[in-house]
Design a protein around this motif. Structure first.
Motif, PDB file in Angstrom:
ATOM      1  N   ALA A  40       0.822  -1.216   0.000  1.00 48.42           N
ATOM      2  CA  ALA A  40       0.000   0.000   0.000  1.00 48.42           C
ATOM      3  C   ALA A  40       0.855   1.266   0.000  1.00 48.42           C
ATOM      4  O   ALA A  40       0.433   2.307  -0.537  1.00 48.42           O
ATOM      5  CB  ALA A  40      -0.917  -0.004   1.225  1.00 48.42           C
ATOM      6  N   MET A  41       2.033   1.208   0.596  1.00 51.38           N
ATOM      7  CA  MET A  41       2.857   2.408   0.669  1.00 51.38           C
ATOM      8  C   MET A  41       3.676   2.633  -0.594  1.00 51.38           C
ATOM      9  O   MET A  41       4.141   3.753  -0.847  1.00 51.38           O
ATOM     10  CB  MET A  41       3.780   2.355   1.900  1.00 51.38           C
ATOM     11  CG  MET A  41       4.828   1.285   1.862  1.00 51.38           C
ATOM     12  SD  MET A  41       5.534   0.902   3.528  1.00 51.38           S
ATOM     13  CE  MET A  41       5.940   2.508   4.164  1.00 51.38           C
ATOM     14  N   VAL A  42       3.849   1.605  -1.412  1.00 48.34           N
ATOM     15  CA  VAL A  42       4.660   1.730  -2.631  1.00 48.34           C
ATOM     16  C   VAL A  42       4.159   2.837  -3.555  1.00 48.34           C
ATOM     17  O   VAL A  42       4.933   3.720  -3.959  1.00 48.34           O
ATOM     18  CB  VAL A  42       4.755   0.377  -3.362  1.00 48.34           C
ATOM     19  CG1 VAL A  42       5.261   0.555  -4.793  1.00 48.34           C
ATOM     20  CG2 VAL A  42       5.682  -0.568  -2.597  1.00 48.34           C
ATOM     21  N   PRO A  43       2.877   2.855  -3.938  1.00 49.45           N
ATOM     22  CA  PRO A  43       2.423   3.926  -4.836  1.00 49.45           C
ATOM     23  C   PRO A  43       2.511   5.320  -4.208  1.00 49.45           C
ATOM     24  O   PRO A  43       2.754   6.304  -4.913  1.00 49.45           O
ATOM     25  CB  PRO A  43       0.978   3.541  -5.152  1.00 49.45           C
ATOM     26  CG  PRO A  43       0.559   2.607  -4.076  1.00 49.45           C
ATOM     27  CD  PRO A  43       1.790   1.877  -3.677  1.00 49.45           C
ATOM     28  N   LYS A  44       2.344   5.418  -2.909  1.00 49.90           N
ATOM     29  CA  LYS A  44       2.433   6.722  -2.240  1.00 49.90           C
ATOM     30  C   LYS A  44       3.855   7.262  -2.301  1.00 49.90           C
ATOM     31  O   LYS A  44       4.066   8.453  -2.558  1.00 49.90           O
ATOM     32  CB  LYS A  44       1.978   6.590  -0.783  1.00 49.90           C
ATOM     33  CG  LYS A  44       0.512   6.208  -0.624  1.00 49.90           C
ATOM     34  CD  LYS A  44       0.147   6.032   0.849  1.00 49.90           C
ATOM     35  CE  LYS A  44      -1.305   5.584   1.019  1.00 49.90           C
ATOM     36  NZ  LYS A  44      -1.658   5.378   2.449  1.00 49.90           N
ATOM     37  N   LEU A  45       4.822   6.409  -2.081  1.00 50.35           N
ATOM     38  CA  LEU A  45       6.212   6.845  -2.134  1.00 50.35           C
ATOM     39  C   LEU A  45       6.629   7.184  -3.555  1.00 50.35           C
ATOM     40  O   LEU A  45       7.313   8.185  -3.804  1.00 50.35           O
ATOM     41  CB  LEU A  45       7.116   5.766  -1.545  1.00 50.35           C
ATOM     42  CG  LEU A  45       6.997   5.595  -0.025  1.00 50.35           C
ATOM     43  CD1 LEU A  45       7.560   4.263   0.426  1.00 50.35           C
ATOM     44  CD2 LEU A  45       7.717   6.741   0.690  1.00 50.35           C
ATOM     45  N   ASN A  46       6.203   6.350  -4.505  1.00 49.06           N
ATOM     46  CA  ASN A  46       6.532   6.639  -5.898  1.00 49.06           C
ATOM     47  C   ASN A  46       5.924   7.960  -6.356  1.00 49.06           C
ATOM     48  O   ASN A  46       6.557   8.740  -7.083  1.00 49.06           O
ATOM     49  CB  ASN A  46       6.051   5.499  -6.806  1.00 49.06           C
ATOM     50  CG  ASN A  46       7.007   4.317  -6.810  1.00 49.06           C
ATOM     51  OD1 ASN A  46       8.220   4.494  -6.778  1.00 49.06           O
ATOM     52  ND2 ASN A  46       6.465   3.111  -6.852  1.00 49.06           N
ATOM     53  N   ALA A  47       4.706   8.241  -5.896  1.00 46.82           N
ATOM     54  CA  ALA A  47       4.051   9.497  -6.277  1.00 46.82           C
ATOM     55  C   ALA A  47       4.798  10.708  -5.731  1.00 46.82           C
ATOM     56  O   ALA A  47       4.760  11.800  -6.316  1.00 46.82           O
ATOM     57  CB  ALA A  47       2.615   9.505  -5.762  1.00 46.82           C
ATOM     58  N   ALA A  48       5.517  10.500  -4.621  1.00 42.36           N
ATOM     59  CA  ALA A  48       6.298  11.580  -4.021  1.00 42.36           C
ATOM     60  C   ALA A  48       7.701  11.675  -4.612  1.00 42.36           C
ATOM     61  O   ALA A  48       8.508  12.501  -4.178  1.00 42.36           O
ATOM     62  CB  ALA A  48       6.392  11.368  -2.515  1.00 42.36           C
TER      63      ALA A  48
END
Length: 452
Positions: free
Chosen positions: A193-201
């Motif tokens: 779940a945190m992978v897309p959030k970090l990539n978006a940042a």
């Protein structure tokens, strides 16, 4: 793999009930090394003279500690000096096997135990130290009992455990996670779940020195354990037919590729080497949020990462559970210790020098203090009493807790398996991470070398 590879010492027995009187390390002792170096000639173990030769690894802080131990011994034993020669991690693995096979090994052979040590023992290339330890109970008694597992073949001890216990740790950059607004993962689902959030940042979720291959392996070691429990790899270790095709193994391999396909790792990870410590730099410079790596990297990040460690920006945890998994989340993987063997080709005088070195210099009080000062816990009973007052006390308590709380401390796969199986494993792990083989193809390729 020969079913006798574990003989009466099972893989699970490597660290059942690790009471961390000495804790905390693909794969490697002080892990990847940074620059080649040499102090003294290599010297074949069969050569003349009453001194001894010793091959080990470059890379701080281990390199400096090993050198200081040799220097202290040589000062006290000037007529029988030890000559230390240092190599980078991957180069050493090749060179030492070649030298031993040619009968030109150093007197003292540094290694990781496990499957490679078994090949040496079965070929009568290293000394059986069982009787020596029986005659020197104080030497054996001061060392962490679980450390002897990977140095034992068919109930005979072929290596002196040394240095530290080194579990694999999930590190994270607290500032990066706070900036993006995500918490350290408590499960595999949290990781995904945190992978897309970090990539978006614009931040890579995980740093990885994938060119080194053994760094990739650490992910599979934990996924196999968390999903199916230690029995999944135990079956491989025991040489059971088609063990890699266990449904839990296929699930673990599939989840691994799910993370890769989701851009869970830094772009270009397959061209980054662990020997350069570039993977660590990505974490402490904030270009990556997390990193799965050996506990030995704490010392190098402390030394090279500016105030990253001293400011409290480095977080660490054991690998989280996988939803629905059968494994115990307290289990760990890595190196139960490092190991020193004596060449069977060495002269009697060289062997005596090596044994005196083992008895009087290895893990003496000065070396124990040095390991603790660099953020590690040496495999000496009572080492935990020396944690208090250390600048790395919190980290050391964490390591102590991981090792003492682990019901199973599994040895790194590439050291547990025979050299032939290990090379096939590393080659296919690289292909798995490059998405050039499917989970089933991976399993088929590894099943083909079970028993070899």
């Amino acid at each position: 793999m020969d079913p006798r590879t574990t003989s009466r010492r099972t893989f699970l027995g490597l660290a059942m009930g690790v009471p961390l009187v000495a804790a905390l390390a693909s794969c490697g002792s002080d892990g990847p090394s940074s620059t080649p170096g040499s102090t003294g000639g290599a010297g074949a173990g069969a050569g003349g003279g009453s001194g001894a030769s010793y091959w080990s690894l470059t890379g701080q802080p281990g390199e400096g500690i090993r050198q200081a131990t040799v220097d202290r011994f040589n000062k006290a034993n000037s007529s029988t000096p030890i000559k230390l020669t240092l190599f980078q991690n991957d180069a050493y693995k090749t060179k030492i096997k070649t030298a031993i096979g040619a009968g030109q090994s150093p007197t003292i052979i540094w290694g990781w135990g496990g499957g490679t040590l078994r090949t040496y023992a079965e070929a009568n290339q290293v000394e059986d130290l069982t009787s020596w330890f029986a005659e020197n109970p104080k030497v054996k008694g001061r060392l962490f009992p679980s450390s002897f597992g990977a140095g034992t073949v068919d109930k005979k001890i072929y290596a002196m455990p040394c240095e530290t216990v080194q579990p694999i740790v999930l590190y994270y950059n607290k500032k990066v996670l706070d900036k993006v607004g995500v918490a350290p993962p408590k499960s595999w689902g949290d990781i995904m779940a945190m992978v897309p959030k970090l990539n978006a940042a614009g931040i890579a979720p995980f740093s990885l020195g994938g060119q080194s291959r053994w760094t990739n392996m650490m992910w599979l070691e934990f996924l196999f354990d968390r999903i199916g429990g230690p029995e999944v790899f135990q079956a491989v270790f025991d040489g059971q037919k088609d063990a890699w095709s266990n449904p839990d193994a296929i699930t673990a391999l599939t989840k691994m590729q799910d993370l890769i396909k989701a851009d869970g790792f830094i772009k270009g990870f397959s061209s980054i080497t662990a020997d350069s410590n570039a993977d660590q730099a990505l974490l402490y410079t904030g270009k990556a949020a997390m990193m799965l790596h050996g506990s030995w990297t704490y010392g190098s990040m402390s030394a090279d990462g500016g105030d990253f460690v001293s400011s409290g920006s480095l977080g660490y945890m054991n690998f989280p559970p996988v939803e629905g998994g059968k494994g115990d989340p307290s289990d760990t993987v890595g190196n139960p210790g490092q190991y020193l063997s004596i060449s069977a080709k060495a002269s009697d005088a060289e062997k005596e020098t090596a044994k005196k070195f083992f008895a009087t210099a290895i893990l003496d009080d000065a070396e124990v203090k040095s390991w603790i000062d660099t953020g590690s816990i040496p495999i000496v009973n009572g080492s935990d009493a020396k944690i208090a007052g250390s600048k790395d006390a919190d980290w050391l308590k964490f390591l102590y807790g991981v090792a003492s709380g682990a019901k199973v401390f599994a040895q790194s796969w590439d050291q547990a398996l025979s050299p032939t199986a290990a090379e096939t494993l590393l080659d296919n792990i690289s292909k798995l991470f490059q998405l050039s083989v499917t989970p089933q193809q991976f399993a088929d390729n590894l099943n083909a070398v079970i028993g070899k």
